[in-house]
Design an enzyme around this catalytic site. Structure first.
Site, PDB file in Angstrom:
ATOM      1  CG  LEU A 174      -2.030  -1.421   0.948  1.00 47.74           C
ATOM      2  CD1 LEU A 174      -2.016  -1.604   2.867  1.00 47.74           C
ATOM      3  CD2 LEU A 174      -2.778  -0.801   0.692  1.00 47.74           C
ATOM      4  CB  THR A 220       8.103   1.987   1.284  1.00 49.01           C
ATOM      5  OG1 THR A 220       8.704   1.604   1.071  1.00 49.01           O
ATOM      6  CG2 THR A 220       9.339   2.234   2.670  1.00 49.01           C
ATOM      7  CE  LYS A 255      11.947   1.012  -0.802  1.00 50.00           C
ATOM      8  NZ  LYS A 255      11.002   0.299  -1.264  1.00 50.00           N
ATOM      9  CE  LYS A 309       4.974   6.551   0.715  1.00 51.49           C
ATOM     10  NZ  LYS A 309       5.568   4.540   0.509  1.00 51.49           N
TER      11      LYS A 309
END
Length: 423
Positions: A58, A86, A159, A226
């Site tokens: 998502l 993420t 990540k 983001k």
């Protein structure tokens, strides 16, 4: 059976690989979308009912939290949730706290874009209890190479750490090309010379954008911003600067384009002599410049009617418009159900705040409008799940009605963007 929640550009390709590998797959997406060979569910709860493995792919932490809360009542004891979005290690820890003890959790975000997703050549960064990672490893290998990194949250941490290097390097290259052109260095020639340096692969990746073409959307600019917001930390000054550069590109309407669109944005940005300084004040020959007002309309919440923006930002202050319980089609959610409406409102606020790198901990003031003050406690129960720390300044008033019949509550907030994400 595997439930796959989230069919974006990456998710749909990953779900298709699971089907092609012979797995029984049920999918769900907020906007209905089908994957050949998979069953399409009408809700997250419908999708996970009976599933042994649940994969989420998502857009952001708020989306993952919302979808898993909807799915939770249908999760059976022993189900393993593999979170592949993420969202950062803190959000992963929050999911563990929200999920029932009998539900396993692994975080496994990926490195790679749509090409590797289609070919099964992603790098999967897995974190979680060794037994849980072992349970899902065969499935994760359908997507690419699996790297086991440690306990829960280790994959999410890796990540955001990697992206805090990858994304700023591309922004730096965009600024380098713009600088080169300003001093008479042709962009094509610059990329050729950079091609024989350690930046060669990146230079080749951005060549279409530099040459004026529109790059395939492999890594959305808005998603890159983001990801950098998730990596906010006091030592990340270069990442914070890159995040502000991307934030300006989003304000210019480039959030839905590939990250390489930042090259066009930098090329048309204001000269550095009139740029904003870290405290939000601009200087040009010693004269204080006007702080730019940014209009914010994240794709993660329903679009406005065009007469207002979901939020505005000036410097490090974000002002969020009153949010109400409307679905994507503009219909009221939860008729005469204060809890349902409050849940939708707080979730929308969380998504808008997350778009700017904020959480409810960064809210300085919250203002609530209720059509019936006797139902304050119902709202308060929901609010306490979102505002868990020291509460902000707050105002709550009763009004005779809101702008749409059936609406019971409207909430607006003001927030201060954390210093680590401000240039």
């Amino acid at each position: 059976m595997i439930a796959f929640l989230g069919l974006g550009r990456m998710g749909v390709l990953m779900a298709r690989r699971l089907v092609d590998a012979g797995h029984t797959v049920t999918t769900w997406n907020r906007t209905p979308r089908t994957v050949l060979g998979a069953r399409a569910a009408g809700s997250p709860a419908d999708a996970v009912a009976g599933a042994e493995l649940v994969i989420t792919m998502l857009s952001d932490p708020a989306a993952v939290r919302e979808v898993l809360e909807q799915a939770a009542p249908a999760l059976r004891d022993g189900t393993l949730v593999v979170e592949m979005s993420t969202i950062g290690p803190e959000a992963v820890a929050g999911l563990r706290d929200r999920l029932p003890a009998g539900i396993g959790l692994v975080d496994a975000p990926v490195l790679g874009s749509v090409g590797p997703a289609r070919e099964g050549a992603l790098t999967v960064l897995a974190g979680g209890p060794a037994g849980d990672v072992a349970r899902c490893r065969e499935v994760l290998e359908v997507f690419g190479q699996v790297r086991e990194l440690g306990g829960l949250g280790a994959g999410a941490a890796m990540k955001v750490a990697v992206m805090s290097a990858v994304v700023p390097s591309q922004v730096l290259l965009a600024e380098t090309v713009a600088y080169g052109e300003a001093i008479g260095v042709k962009a094509g020639a610059l990329l050729e010379v950079l091609g024989v340096t350690p930046l060669g692969a990146l230079a080749e990746r951005v060549r279409p954008a530099v040459e004026g073409g529109r790059a395939e959307r492999r890594y959305g600019l808005g998603l890159a911003a983001k990801d950098l917001a998730l990596a906010a930390h006091p030592v990340q000054t270069l990442a914070a600067a890159a995040w502000r550069r991307l934030d300006g590109a989003i304000a210019a309407g480039l959030g839905g384009d590939d990250l390489t669109a930042v090259f066009q944005h930098v090329g048309h940005a204001e000269p550095s002599g009139s740029a904003e300084t870290p405290d939000g004040a601009g200087t040009s020959g010693g004269v204080r410049a006007r702080t730019r007002v940014e209009k914010i309309n994240p794709a993660s919440v329903p679009a406005t009617n065009g007469l207002y923006s979901h939020a505005t930002r000036v410097g490090d202050l974000v002002f969020v418009s009153g949010q109400v319980a409307l679905d994507d089609a503009g219909n009221v959610i939860g008729e005469d159900d204060m809890a349902a409406q409050a849940e939708r409102v707080m979730e929308s606020l969380a998504r808008i705040l997350a778009d700017q790198g904020c959480t409810f901990d960064d809210v300085t003031h919250i203002r609530t409008f209720l059509t019936d003050m006797s139902r304050l406690a119902e709202y308060g129960t929901v609010r306490k799940r979102y505002i868990t720390g020291e509460p902000p300044a707050s105002t709550t008033v009763e009004v005779s009605r809101l702008f749409r019949p059936g609406l019971l509550i409207e909430v607006e907030v003001t927030a201060a963007v954390p210093a680590a994400t401000v240039l």
